[in-house]
Every structure is written in structure tokens, then in C-alpha cells.
Enzyme design. Structure first.
Site: not given
Length: 505
Positions: A292, A339, A392
């Protein structure tokens, strides 16, 4: 892995059907694996397995290595002879099956685990010790949790001087052994149950994509035991700067995460040993790892620790390829997904090219009628992972309802949906399916869809709204909902767009 065309489903353990308040490693998870395998899916993507923070977020955990004890299956403890049927019944949840109740699950699972701990025999104690010796992070985590109990749950920098200084505290490690032994047992059970479930998935031809948050929580064993690896004032035990992102798609004030910043120079001098250990654990836990906020390895947004928002900050250089050259030395061509979303510049583009890791595309980000976005499916390269939406994002149906007329019309025209009745169809919404198919047609080797979008759910089924601290991570589904997914449709598009190659050669 990730080199051939495949497709995956995003569904976190907490969102699984279960009688225990949150999803666990049980037969419901096995039936989910059976379902997606039958539809021709190659991957199952989960969110971080780490223990959650007070807002139930797995992205700000007290440990970058440990597993969330709430995911432990109570029935599995009974099968081991550690608890009885009545004990398991005490963990059954009578609330909504559509909401993850972390408060209930946390309290009841700990009570059950404490009782199970009392039933350990000599054979099991030996297995736990072997687990500890082969996972060197376990000892520090167990001592950290033991001391946190002694200190009544306070953050480590508010602990007594005896406990707050790790290197002094660890000299007296045996005085915490009784309390720490329980937390070693918990982690042993967690990983025992998870590895059995992962093996089941792998045998079904499904590889697990895990998720690694780039940062750790200030109140974590990782910071407490590695103070010199973070930008922490060692006299006051306070952070100098904290992590976040500037104003972006999700928030006009940016996102102030509050995690401490890494001391990259100290990590370099230590040959990035903490990161190597962390990646080693992640690659053992999952088949592929999504890192991430990967862009922070190129440059990261550093905010003064006393700031109220993330608007005030500065870009600072990350370790770039210096770290990943070390990663390649140790792991070779590691199966990592970067990401790379958000605001980024040429340094992020170059780092992605230099590592060779696949980046991410999210189709919702591409629907700007005035641009030829890199997130539009026709612009995707093969070495990428293409998402209908991430944890998200809004659901596709929710996005269509909330988009401007111009954005919505562009998205529908792009996907090949004609007419104005885009909101009709519910579960079989043709407009949503056209967008899904646009992602599936892309050149990206890997396409991922969240379970919510497979079911045609609206915005009330979102997993997380970035920048909003409450009511996130609560989405949960039922066995009936999973059973009702249109298997024939997904089997057909996986086959039609050649996404049925097996994860394991």
C-alpha cells in the site's frame, strides 16, 4: 504469478459470513473459495491481517507482523480439544449478519482464547515454542502485549520508565513470560488456522493476494522495539514528523494518517533488515503481496507532528531502488504489486519501471470526460492490476449514482451502455456489467473485482471512506448472498476474456 491473464475477487476475512460477529477462518471461507474457483477466478485478495486500531482499521496496527485474533475460528479451538461446545456457543453473535461487530468479536474471542490457553498440553506447548523460534517477531510482540496489559492499555510512550525503553525492558524478559505466553499461543493458533485455509485455496487453484500497509502505528511493537529506525526524538519519545498525503481525490484537506516516518538512513545502514524480515513474513503468509502507498518509497509526504491537517507538509526522498535492490538480492523476482495510486510524479514512474512490479489501475479514476486517463482500460499495459474498485472506492453502482451527469454519461458511453435506464436491473444491472467487462477486456494481466460489485450493491456497502474516521470496515455479507452470485456470468467473462489461467503452473 501475475504474468498470465487472471482475475480475482476482493473480500476481506472480516466481511465473510460467520456466526461470530466477524468473519473467521472457517467453512464459510472454504465455501467462498469453492465458489470463486468454480467461476474461474485465479486470485482471492484480502486486506491486511494485522490487528486493528481503535477505529477498526487494519492499516494502523500495533504490529506489522502479527495476525488479528478475531479471525480465529472458535470451532477450530473445539476441534483441537481446547474448549467445549458451550464455550463456542458463547461466541455466537445475534446481531446483524451484514455488519462486522469488532467490539463483540474482540471481547468474546479473547475470553475464549484465554480459556483455551489453560488447556495447553506438553505437545502443544512444544509446537508453540517451535513456532516462536521460527518467527523471531513473536517474542517482542508477546512481551509488548503483556506489558500493555500491565500498563492498563496506555500507549508505550506513556509507560513507566522501566517499560518504555525497550532495550532496558527486554533485559528482564523472563518477568513477563507468563503473560507473554498467552500472546504467543494466540499467534500460533492464528497462523495454524490461516495456513490450513491458504493451503485449501491453493489446492483449488486460487492464490492469495495479501496487503501490506507501508506505515506502522506509533503505538506499535515495531516502533517501541526499533526506535532508531523511525524519526522519533529518543529523549521525549515523540514523533518529529508524521505520514499522510496532500489534498487529493478523496479529501480536500489531504489525509493526516499520523504514522511515524521511517529513518531511511538508519535502515540503509542496517541493510534494511526490518523490511527484509517484514517482506519475508508477508511472502510466507500470502502468495502475492500488494504494498500500500508504494509511492512513498520514491518520495513521501511528511507533515509536522503538531499539524491539524495534512495540507502543511513537504515531499521528501524515499529509499528508491536502494531498498529494492536489496529486496531483489534476497528474494529474487518477488511477487509484489505496487499500489501506485494518488498524486505522483516522474520519480514514482521511474521506481515502478526499475522494480518491474505491476502497478494499479482503477477504472473509476479514469472516467474524466475531458482527459485520456491512464486508468481507462484501453491505456493499461499488461504488467498491471486493473480494479473495478478497491476497498477505498465507492461501488460501481454507488459511483454511477453520485457521479456528475457528464462523468456518468462518459463512463456509460465508454463501456458501451446505450440508453438512460442505467439504474435499472439491480443485481443484473447491465450498466455495471458493461463497466466490469471494460476492465476484463483490458490488457492488464490481472483484473480484480470486489464482492460488492459482483453483487451489484450500492454505496451503503462501501468498505471504507478515506479521511472519514467512523463507521468504516464494517461491511459483511452472508452465505446466501455469496450463493446467489451469478456464477454463470462470471464464468463466462473469465473464459471469454481469457482470464482462467491457473495461479500455479
Amino acid at each position: 504469478m501475475l504474468k498470465k491473464r487472471g482475475a480475482g475477487v476482493l473480500l476481506h476475512i472480516s466481511s465473510m459470513p460467520s456466526p461470530y460477529g466477524v468473519g473467521v477462518f472457517d467453512d464459510n471461507a472454504r465455501r467462498f473459495i469453492d465458489k470463486i474457483s468454480d467461476m474461474g477466478f485465479t486470485y482471492w485478495q484480502v486486506l491486511p491481517f494485522n490487528p486493528v486500531d481503535g477505529a477498526n482499521s487494519p492499516y494502523c496496527s500495533p504490529s506489522a507482523f502479527a495476525g488479528n485474533f478475531m479471525f480465529i475460528n472458535p470451532k477450530g479451538l473445539q476441534d483441537m480439544g481446547l474448549v467445549d461446545e458451550d464455550d463456542v456457543k458463547s461466541n455466537i453473535y445475534n446481531g446483524s449478519p451484514y455488519t462486522a461487530d469488532y467490539e463483540f468479536a474482540g471481547e468474546k474471542r479473547l475470553e475464549l482464547l484465554h480459556k483455551a490457553f489453560l488447556s495447553i498440553d506438553e505437545r502443544l506447548a512444544k509446537e508453540i515454542k517451535e513456532f516462536e523460534l521460527s518467527n523471531d517477531w513473536v517474542t517482542d510482540y508477546a512481551v509488548f502485549m503483556a506489558i500493555k496489559e500491565i500498563e492498563n492499555g496506555k500507549p508505550w510512550w506513556e509507560w513507566s520508565e522501566k517499560h518504555a525503553r525497550y532495550h532496558e525492558c527486554i533485559k528482564d524478559i523472563f518477568s513477563y513470560e507468563d503473560r507473554a505466553a498467552f500472546w504467543k499461543f494466540v499467534q500460533y493458533i492464528f497462523f495454524k488456522q490461516w495456513y490450513e485455509l491458504k493451503e485449501y485455496a491453493n489446492k483449488k487453484g486460487v492464490a492469495v493476494i495479501g496487503d501490506m500497509p507501508i506505515y506502522v502505528a506509533m503505538d506499535s511493537v515495531d516502533v517501541w522495539s526499533n526506535l532508531e529506525m523511525f524519526l522519533i526524538d529518543e529523549k521525549t519519545l515523540t514523533a518529529e514528523k508524521v505520514a499522510g498525503v496532500p489534498p487529493d481525490y478523496f479529501s480536500e484537506d489531504g489525509q493526516l494518517w499520523g504514522n511515524p516516518i521511517y529513518n531511511w538512513q538508519a535502515m540503509k545502514e542496517d541493510e534494511y533488515s526490518w523490511w527484509i524480515s517484514r517482506l519475508s513474513q508477508a511472502l510466507k503468509t500470502y502468495d502475492t503481496v500488494r504494498i500500500d502507498h508504494f509511492r512513498a518509497f520514491a518520495s513521501y509526504w511528511a507533515v509536522p507532528a503538531d499539524s491539524d491537517t495534512a495540507k502543511v507538509g513537504e515531499w521528501l526522498d524515499g529509499p528508491k531502488m536502494d531498498l529494492f535492490n536489496r529486496v531483489k538480492d534476497v528474494f529474487g523476482e518477488a511477487p509484489i504489486i505496487a499500489e501506485d495510486l494518488g498524486v505522483f510524479g516522474e520519480d514514482v514512474v521511474k521506481l515502478l519501471e526499475d522494480t518491474g512490479f505491476p502497478g494499479m489501475k482503477v477504472v473509476q479514476f479514469g472516467f474524466d470526460p475531458n482527459a485520456d486517463s491512464s486508468h481507462l482500460p484501453h491505456n493499461a499495459c499488461a504488467n498491471s492490476v486493473n480494479y473495478v474498485g478497491t476497498h477505498d472506492n465507492n461501488t460501481i453502482l454507488g459511483w454511477l449514482w453520485e457521479a456528475s451527469e457528464k462523468e456518468r454519461r462518459f463512463a456509460l458511453d465508454y463501456a458501451g451502455f446505450e440508453g438512460d435506464n442505467w439504474g435499472e436491473g439491480g443485481y443484473y444491472s447491465k450498466s455495471c456489467r458493461k463497466i466490469i467487462e471494460a476492465v476484463w477486456k483490458s490488457s492488464s494481466n490481472t483484473a480484480i473485482i470486489a464482492l460488492q460489485d459482483m453483487c451489484g450493491f450500492g454505496s451503503d456497502a462501501r468498505m471504507n471512506i478515506p479521511g472519514v474516521p467512523e463507521k468504516n470496515w464494517r461491511f459483511r455479507t452472508t452465505a446466501d448472498t455469496i450463493d446467489s452470485i451469478d456464477s454463470e456470468y462470471f464464468r463466462r467473462i473469465n473464459s471469454l476474456y481469457r482470464r482462467t489461467y491457473p495461479a500455479f503452473d
